[in-house]
Motif scaffolding. Structure first.
Motif, PDB file in Angstrom:
ATOM      1  N   GLY A  35      -2.952   9.514  -4.873  1.00 37.54           N
ATOM      2  CA  GLY A  35      -3.753   8.899  -3.824  1.00 37.54           C
ATOM      3  C   GLY A  35      -3.161   7.560  -3.418  1.00 37.54           C
ATOM      4  O   GLY A  35      -2.237   7.052  -4.039  1.00 37.54           O
ATOM      5  N   ALA A  36      -3.719   6.969  -2.376  1.00 41.37           N
ATOM      6  CA  ALA A  36      -3.239   5.677  -1.890  1.00 41.37           C
ATOM      7  C   ALA A  36      -3.673   4.578  -2.850  1.00 41.37           C
ATOM      8  O   ALA A  36      -4.771   4.612  -3.407  1.00 41.37           O
ATOM      9  CB  ALA A  36      -3.791   5.406  -0.498  1.00 41.37           C
ATOM     10  N   MET A  37      -2.783   3.618  -3.077  1.00 41.39           N
ATOM     11  CA  MET A  37      -3.108   2.473  -3.928  1.00 41.39           C
ATOM     12  C   MET A  37      -2.267   1.274  -3.525  1.00 41.39           C
ATOM     13  O   MET A  37      -1.217   1.415  -2.922  1.00 41.39           O
ATOM     14  CB  MET A  37      -2.961   2.798  -5.412  1.00 41.39           C
ATOM     15  N   THR A  38      -2.774   0.097  -3.844  1.00 38.67           N
ATOM     16  CA  THR A  38      -2.050  -1.146  -3.599  1.00 38.67           C
ATOM     17  C   THR A  38      -1.320  -1.510  -4.882  1.00 38.67           C
ATOM     18  O   THR A  38      -1.940  -1.642  -5.943  1.00 38.67           O
ATOM     19  CB  THR A  38      -3.023  -2.269  -3.200  1.00 38.67           C
ATOM     20  N   ILE A  39      -0.005  -1.658  -4.777  1.00 31.73           N
ATOM     21  CA  ILE A  39       0.830  -1.966  -5.942  1.00 31.73           C
ATOM     22  C   ILE A  39       1.595  -3.249  -5.673  1.00 31.73           C
ATOM     23  O   ILE A  39       2.250  -3.382  -4.644  1.00 31.73           O
ATOM     24  CB  ILE A  39       1.804  -0.818  -6.239  1.00 31.73           C
ATOM     25  N   ALA A  66      -5.394 -12.135  -4.865  1.00 32.29           N
ATOM     26  CA  ALA A  66      -4.812 -11.695  -3.592  1.00 32.29           C
ATOM     27  C   ALA A  66      -4.744 -10.169  -3.512  1.00 32.29           C
ATOM     28  O   ALA A  66      -5.035  -9.578  -2.470  1.00 32.29           O
ATOM     29  CB  ALA A  66      -3.421 -12.292  -3.417  1.00 32.29           C
ATOM     30  N   VAL A  67      -4.388  -9.534  -4.614  1.00 31.49           N
ATOM     31  CA  VAL A  67      -4.296  -8.077  -4.638  1.00 31.49           C
ATOM     32  C   VAL A  67      -5.672  -7.458  -4.443  1.00 31.49           C
ATOM     33  O   VAL A  67      -5.831  -6.480  -3.706  1.00 31.49           O
ATOM     34  CB  VAL A  67      -3.642  -7.595  -5.959  1.00 31.49           C
ATOM     35  N   ARG A  68      -6.693  -8.024  -5.076  1.00 30.67           N
ATOM     36  CA  ARG A  68      -8.052  -7.482  -4.942  1.00 30.67           C
ATOM     37  C   ARG A  68      -8.606  -7.617  -3.522  1.00 30.67           C
ATOM     38  O   ARG A  68      -9.559  -6.925  -3.170  1.00 30.67           O
ATOM     39  CB  ARG A  68      -8.988  -8.166  -5.926  1.00 30.67           C
ATOM     40  N   ALA A  69      -8.034  -8.478  -2.714  1.00 32.53           N
ATOM     41  CA  ALA A  69      -8.469  -8.621  -1.322  1.00 32.53           C
ATOM     42  C   ALA A  69      -7.957  -7.459  -0.468  1.00 32.53           C
ATOM     43  O   ALA A  69      -8.408  -7.288   0.664  1.00 32.53           O
ATOM     44  CB  ALA A  69      -7.975  -9.952  -0.751  1.00 32.53           C
ATOM     45  N   LEU A  70      -7.050  -6.665  -1.015  1.00 34.91           N
ATOM     46  CA  LEU A  70      -6.489  -5.504  -0.321  1.00 34.91           C
ATOM     47  C   LEU A  70      -7.240  -4.250  -0.760  1.00 34.91           C
ATOM     48  O   LEU A  70      -7.925  -4.258  -1.778  1.00 34.91           O
ATOM     49  CB  LEU A  70      -4.997  -5.398  -0.636  1.00 34.91           C
ATOM     50  N   PRO A  71      -7.100  -3.152  -0.013  1.00 40.97           N
ATOM     51  CA  PRO A  71      -7.784  -1.918  -0.408  1.00 40.97           C
ATOM     52  C   PRO A  71      -7.351  -1.447  -1.798  1.00 40.97           C
ATOM     53  O   PRO A  71      -6.176  -1.573  -2.160  1.00 40.97           O
ATOM     54  CB  PRO A  71      -7.357  -0.907   0.660  1.00 40.97           C
ATOM     55  N   GLY A  72      -8.288  -0.930  -2.580  1.00 41.76           N
ATOM     56  CA  GLY A  72      -7.995  -0.450  -3.931  1.00 41.76           C
ATOM     57  C   GLY A  72      -7.672   1.021  -3.931  1.00 41.76           C
ATOM     58  O   GLY A  72      -7.709   1.656  -2.893  1.00 41.76           O
ATOM     59  N   PRO A  73      -7.360   1.559  -5.070  1.00 39.92           N
ATOM     60  CA  PRO A  73      -7.225   0.882  -6.350  1.00 39.92           C
ATOM     61  C   PRO A  73      -5.994  -0.007  -6.379  1.00 39.92           C
ATOM     62  O   PRO A  73      -5.122   0.084  -5.520  1.00 39.92           O
ATOM     63  CB  PRO A  73      -7.127   2.020  -7.360  1.00 39.92           C
ATOM     64  N   HIS A  74      -5.934  -0.877  -7.400  1.00 42.20           N
ATOM     65  CA  HIS A  74      -4.892  -1.898  -7.492  1.00 42.20           C
ATOM     66  C   HIS A  74      -4.065  -1.741  -8.762  1.00 42.20           C
ATOM     67  O   HIS A  74      -4.613  -1.419  -9.813  1.00 42.20           O
ATOM     68  CB  HIS A  74      -5.524  -3.288  -7.487  1.00 42.20           C
ATOM     69  N   ARG A 124       0.871  -1.165   0.000  1.00 43.77           N
ATOM     70  CA  ARG A 124       0.000   0.000   0.000  1.00 43.77           C
ATOM     71  C   ARG A 124       0.906   1.211   0.000  1.00 43.77           C
ATOM     72  O   ARG A 124       1.724   1.378   0.901  1.00 43.77           O
ATOM     73  CB  ARG A 124      -0.873  -0.056   1.238  1.00 43.77           C
ATOM     74  N   LEU A 125       0.767   2.051  -1.002  1.00 42.60           N
ATOM     75  CA  LEU A 125       1.597   3.241  -1.116  1.00 42.60           C
ATOM     76  C   LEU A 125       0.731   4.482  -1.180  1.00 42.60           C
ATOM     77  O   LEU A 125      -0.318   4.494  -1.823  1.00 42.60           O
ATOM     78  CB  LEU A 125       2.451   3.189  -2.395  1.00 42.60           C
ATOM     79  N   ASP A 128      -7.003  -1.759 -12.102  1.00 41.43           N
ATOM     80  CA  ASP A 128      -8.454  -1.873 -12.114  1.00 41.43           C
ATOM     81  C   ASP A 128      -9.101  -0.505 -11.878  1.00 41.43           C
ATOM     82  O   ASP A 128     -10.309  -0.406 -11.756  1.00 41.43           O
ATOM     83  CB  ASP A 128      -8.944  -2.880 -11.073  1.00 41.43           C
ATOM     84  N   ASP A 129      -8.297   0.552 -11.831  1.00 37.82           N
ATOM     85  CA  ASP A 129      -8.786   1.906 -11.576  1.00 37.82           C
ATOM     86  C   ASP A 129      -9.063   2.589 -12.917  1.00 37.82           C
ATOM     87  O   ASP A 129      -8.150   2.853 -13.687  1.00 37.82           O
ATOM     88  CB  ASP A 129      -7.749   2.697 -10.783  1.00 37.82           C
ATOM     89  N   ARG A 130     -10.327   2.885 -13.188  1.00 39.71           N
ATOM     90  CA  ARG A 130     -10.720   3.510 -14.461  1.00 39.71           C
ATOM     91  C   ARG A 130     -10.268   4.966 -14.568  1.00 39.71           C
ATOM     92  O   ARG A 130     -10.308   5.540 -15.645  1.00 39.71           O
ATOM     93  CB  ARG A 130     -12.242   3.435 -14.644  1.00 39.71           C
ATOM     94  N   GLN A 131      -9.854   5.566 -13.466  1.00 41.96           N
ATOM     95  CA  GLN A 131      -9.417   6.961 -13.504  1.00 41.96           C
ATOM     96  C   GLN A 131      -7.926   7.118 -13.762  1.00 41.96           C
ATOM     97  O   GLN A 131      -7.473   8.218 -14.060  1.00 41.96           O
ATOM     98  CB  GLN A 131      -9.798   7.677 -12.215  1.00 41.96           C
ATOM     99  N   LEU A 132      -7.147   6.040 -13.637  1.00 37.86           N
ATOM    100  CA  LEU A 132      -5.720   6.127 -13.936  1.00 37.86           C
ATOM    101  C   LEU A 132      -5.511   6.060 -15.441  1.00 37.86           C
ATOM    102  O   LEU A 132      -6.153   5.272 -16.128  1.00 37.86           O
ATOM    103  CB  LEU A 132      -4.950   4.995 -13.260  1.00 37.86           C
ATOM    104  N   ALA A 133      -4.586   6.891 -15.922  1.00 38.64           N
ATOM    105  CA  ALA A 133      -4.275   6.906 -17.351  1.00 38.64           C
ATOM    106  C   ALA A 133      -2.791   7.196 -17.534  1.00 38.64           C
ATOM    107  O   ALA A 133      -2.191   7.928 -16.732  1.00 38.64           O
ATOM    108  CB  ALA A 133      -5.103   7.964 -18.067  1.00 38.64           C
ATOM    109  N   ALA A 134      -2.219   6.631 -18.567  1.00 39.95           N
ATOM    110  CA  ALA A 134      -0.819   6.895 -18.893  1.00 39.95           C
ATOM    111  C   ALA A 134      -0.714   8.198 -19.662  1.00 39.95           C
ATOM    112  O   ALA A 134      -1.449   8.431 -20.617  1.00 39.95           O
ATOM    113  CB  ALA A 134      -0.243   5.756 -19.711  1.00 39.95           C
ATOM    114  N   VAL A 135       0.203   9.061 -19.228  1.00 41.16           N
ATOM    115  CA  VAL A 135       0.493  10.296 -19.934  1.00 41.16           C
ATOM    116  C   VAL A 135       1.528  10.012 -21.019  1.00 41.16           C
ATOM    117  O   VAL A 135       1.449  10.530 -22.118  1.00 41.16           O
ATOM    118  CB  VAL A 135       1.016  11.374 -18.960  1.00 41.16           C
ATOM    119  N   ARG A 136       2.510   9.186 -20.675  1.00 41.33           N
ATOM    120  CA  ARG A 136       3.548   8.772 -21.628  1.00 41.33           C
ATOM    121  C   ARG A 136       4.179   7.487 -21.120  1.00 41.33           C
ATOM    122  O   ARG A 136       4.075   7.147 -19.945  1.00 41.33           O
ATOM    123  CB  ARG A 136       4.575   9.867 -21.848  1.00 41.33           C
TER     124      ARG A 136
END
Length: 113
Positions: A7-11, A33-41, A1-2, A84-92
């Protein structure tokens, strides 16, 4: 969890088996296993499979698509950044040459929209 500027996310960072079928099993278990932790993932690393199976077996979407293997002349993507976060996007993204591996790293700048 970072705690990140986005924002906070599980990586989870991983290097899965190169054995076909076994890497699929590993990815399904890891994603569960990752989905069992708080999201986003986010799952990042060498999955030793192409993009389509990585998406199918993780249930996540790629943040970047780029060939990473073999390092000297990449022709296939084995390394991924999935979320699994629909709001994350790659800039480059980039796959710079490095002398540390037989793969090129997948470097992705991510934003939230």
């Amino acid at each position: 969890r970072l705690d990140t500027p986005l924002g906070a996310m599980t990586i989870a960072g991983t290097h899965l088996s190169f054995v076909p079928g076994w890497n699929r099993h590993q990815l399904r278990r890891l994603a569960r296993a990752v989905r069992a932790l708080p999201g986003p993932h986010v799952i990042a690393g060498d999955l030793n499979m192409s993009a389509r199976p990585a998406v199918r077996w993780s249930g996540m979407r790629p943040l970047a698509c780029a060939d990473t293997f073999p390092a000297e002349a990449p022709g296939q993507q084995l390394d991924h950044l999935l979320t699994d976060d629909r709001q994350l996007a790659a800039v480059r993204h980039a796959t710079p040459e490095v002398e540390l591996s037989d793969h090129r790293p997948l470097v992705v700048t991510v934003t939230r929209h």
